[in-house]
Design a protein around this motif. Sequence first.
Motif, PDB file in Angstrom:
ATOM      1  N   HIS A 256       0.775  -1.222   0.044  1.00 33.87           N
ATOM      2  CA  HIS A 256      -0.008  -0.019   0.124  1.00 33.87           C
ATOM      3  C   HIS A 256       0.722   1.387   0.101  1.00 33.87           C
ATOM      4  CE1 HIS A 256       0.848  -0.768   4.166  1.00 33.87           C
ATOM      5  NE2 HIS A 256       0.786   0.358   4.422  1.00 33.87           N
ATOM      6  N   ARG A 257       2.234   0.982   0.158  1.00 35.15           N
ATOM      7  CA  ARG A 257       3.055   2.342  -0.028  1.00 35.15           C
ATOM      8  C   ARG A 257       4.042   2.140  -1.152  1.00 35.15           C
ATOM      9  NH1 ARG A 257       4.863   2.605   6.325  1.00 35.15           N
ATOM     10  NH2 ARG A 257       2.834   2.712   7.350  1.00 35.15           N
ATOM     11  N   LEU A 258       3.773   1.248  -2.190  1.00 36.14           N
ATOM     12  CA  LEU A 258       4.666   1.406  -3.276  1.00 36.14           C
ATOM     13  C   LEU A 258       4.775   2.638  -4.067  1.00 36.14           C
ATOM     14  CD1 LEU A 258       6.192  -1.034  -4.716  1.00 36.14           C
ATOM     15  CD2 LEU A 258       4.158  -1.191  -6.060  1.00 36.14           C
ATOM     16  N   PRO A 259       5.690   3.258  -4.131  1.00 35.45           N
ATOM     17  CA  PRO A 259       5.726   4.496  -5.100  1.00 35.45           C
ATOM     18  C   PRO A 259       5.123   4.399  -6.342  1.00 35.45           C
ATOM     19  CG  PRO A 259       7.791   4.225  -4.097  1.00 35.45           C
ATOM     20  CD  PRO A 259       7.178   2.880  -3.817  1.00 35.45           C
ATOM     21  N   HIS A 260       4.457   5.292  -6.885  1.00 31.52           N
ATOM     22  CA  HIS A 260       4.009   5.331  -8.141  1.00 31.52           C
ATOM     23  C   HIS A 260       4.651   4.982  -9.430  1.00 31.52           C
ATOM     24  CE1 HIS A 260      -0.112   6.407  -6.520  1.00 31.52           C
ATOM     25  NE2 HIS A 260       0.511   7.433  -6.166  1.00 31.52           N
ATOM     26  N   GLU A 261       5.865   5.455  -9.545  1.00 34.54           N
ATOM     27  CA  GLU A 261       6.866   5.348 -10.243  1.00 34.54           C
ATOM     28  C   GLU A 261       7.583   3.878 -10.202  1.00 34.54           C
ATOM     29  OE1 GLU A 261       9.281   7.169  -6.745  1.00 34.54           O
ATOM     30  OE2 GLU A 261       7.165   7.376  -7.648  1.00 34.54           O
ATOM     31  N   VAL A 262       7.315   3.331  -9.371  1.00 32.12           N
ATOM     32  CA  VAL A 262       7.770   1.756  -9.122  1.00 32.12           C
ATOM     33  C   VAL A 262       7.136   0.593  -9.671  1.00 32.12           C
ATOM     34  CG1 VAL A 262       8.808   0.180  -7.733  1.00 32.12           C
ATOM     35  CG2 VAL A 262       9.348   2.501  -7.146  1.00 32.12           C
ATOM     36  N   SER A 263       7.635  -0.015 -10.617  1.00 30.50           N
ATOM     37  CA  SER A 263       6.575  -1.183 -11.171  1.00 30.50           C
ATOM     38  C   SER A 263       7.277  -2.620 -10.537  1.00 30.50           C
ATOM     39  CB  SER A 263       7.079  -1.257 -12.708  1.00 30.50           C
ATOM     40  OG  SER A 263       6.450  -2.459 -13.281  1.00 30.50           O
ATOM     41  N   THR A 264       6.171  -3.200 -10.513  1.00 30.06           N
ATOM     42  CA  THR A 264       6.277  -4.520  -9.684  1.00 30.06           C
ATOM     43  C   THR A 264       7.037  -5.583 -10.711  1.00 30.06           C
ATOM     44  OG1 THR A 264       3.999  -5.299 -10.539  1.00 30.06           O
ATOM     45  CG2 THR A 264       4.202  -4.129  -7.904  1.00 30.06           C
ATOM     46  N   HIS A 265       7.348  -5.154 -11.990  1.00 26.27           N
ATOM     47  CA  HIS A 265       7.687  -6.306 -12.894  1.00 26.27           C
ATOM     48  C   HIS A 265       9.113  -6.684 -12.548  1.00 26.27           C
ATOM     49  CE1 HIS A 265       8.301  -8.095 -16.831  1.00 26.27           C
ATOM     50  NE2 HIS A 265       9.428  -7.513 -16.970  1.00 26.27           N
ATOM     51  N   ARG A 266       9.864  -5.966 -11.967  1.00 26.65           N
ATOM     52  CA  ARG A 266      11.272  -6.819 -11.435  1.00 26.65           C
ATOM     53  C   ARG A 266      11.508  -6.674  -9.973  1.00 26.65           C
ATOM     54  NH1 ARG A 266      15.756  -3.826 -15.671  1.00 26.65           N
ATOM     55  NH2 ARG A 266      14.728  -4.603 -17.621  1.00 26.65           N
ATOM     56  N   LEU A 267      10.357  -6.880  -9.405  1.00 22.12           N
ATOM     57  CA  LEU A 267      10.360  -6.850  -7.961  1.00 22.12           C
ATOM     58  C   LEU A 267       9.879  -8.342  -7.340  1.00 22.12           C
ATOM     59  CD1 LEU A 267       8.651  -3.370  -6.781  1.00 22.12           C
ATOM     60  CD2 LEU A 267      11.088  -3.802  -7.123  1.00 22.12           C
ATOM     61  N   LEU A 268      10.400  -8.741  -6.115  1.00 20.63           N
ATOM     62  CA  LEU A 268       9.981  -9.882  -5.832  1.00 20.63           C
ATOM     63  C   LEU A 268       9.126  -9.815  -4.749  1.00 20.63           C
ATOM     64  CD1 LEU A 268      13.686 -11.649  -5.136  1.00 20.63           C
ATOM     65  CD2 LEU A 268      11.918 -12.144  -6.963  1.00 20.63           C
ATOM     66  N   PRO A 269       7.921 -10.646  -4.792  1.00 26.40           N
ATOM     67  CA  PRO A 269       6.948 -10.580  -3.667  1.00 26.40           C
ATOM     68  C   PRO A 269       7.476 -11.630  -2.572  1.00 26.40           C
ATOM     69  CG  PRO A 269       6.355 -12.117  -5.441  1.00 26.40           C
ATOM     70  CD  PRO A 269       7.539 -11.336  -5.923  1.00 26.40           C
ATOM     71  N   VAL A 270       7.831 -11.041  -1.314  1.00 30.00           N
ATOM     72  CA  VAL A 270       8.378 -11.700  -0.294  1.00 30.00           C
ATOM     73  C   VAL A 270       7.560 -11.781   0.692  1.00 30.00           C
ATOM     74  CG1 VAL A 270      10.807 -11.235  -0.993  1.00 30.00           C
ATOM     75  CG2 VAL A 270       9.996  -9.809   0.666  1.00 30.00           C
TER      76      VAL A 270
END
Length: 283
Positions: A256-270
């Motif tokens: 709920h605090r993910l910056p708008h400019e950050v895409s989850t495409h290269r992020l790991l869900p941990v």
Amino acid sequence: MLHQRHITTSPVEVGKTTPFPLVQIANRNTLLHLIGLNTYHQFGQQYNPHFFFQQFSETLATENKQVIHIWEDIWRQKPAIVLSRLNAMVGLSERIPARLTQIRRVDRPLATQFLEMSHLQAVTLSKYRYGLYLPQRYFRVLSPEFQEQIPANESELLVALATFSLPRRIERDGKLYRSVELVRFANRLNCTVVGGLDKLLKGFINEHRPDDIMTYADRDWSDGRSYEKLGFTRLILTEPQQFWLNPEKMERYYPHRLPHEVSTHRLLPVYNSGSIKFVKLLI
């Protein structure tokens, strides 16, 4: 620092498989679960890791074993705090009797600075902040090496801190309670104030008279026994918290605090191991 003699570096047979290295602190039923991000990425492609770490902790708890999950990003971001907590477990920290300290309120900037230097979790705003100060006349209980790190003009040293929320009305079993949350507690880096949390709790209770105090124990690091010794009762084990992790920057984000400019495409869900909710009834 944590010495090689305090750990067993070979994998420990625990009756449940894990793809991550598992080592044991010598002479303790405490296991360090070392979570490398490359291995985690491969693991997450084959299995759903949502409840894996929580279930791993709970399974080993039935064998009276405590698991501490040390994530690679946490180690890289806050190695001094991780080492401080591990050293405290094997008795290598500066031990300060709480009876030598003085309790009083701490302003927000100092509390924020202290928590950033001494606590693994993110700093959160709290209404009340209480600290334990060691007067200069008792610096003698500290090791010579530690004393050398204290500025010559310091008349006291903040050695422990607890922060509390505003009271809220909570209904339990058909009865309303004026409830306060213990939000954060931390010892100074490389220190253990023996009886420190107990003294901070008593000081806060005497001044504010809540009906109960509730708190959460981070299941990645704690089985909650220290709270039970202080009169807290275990209520529930919460669901694991998801974070989005940037493996390149070693940064975590709440969904709920993910910056708008950050895409989850290269992020790991941990997923962590959740938290144990405790309450200490005072009426």
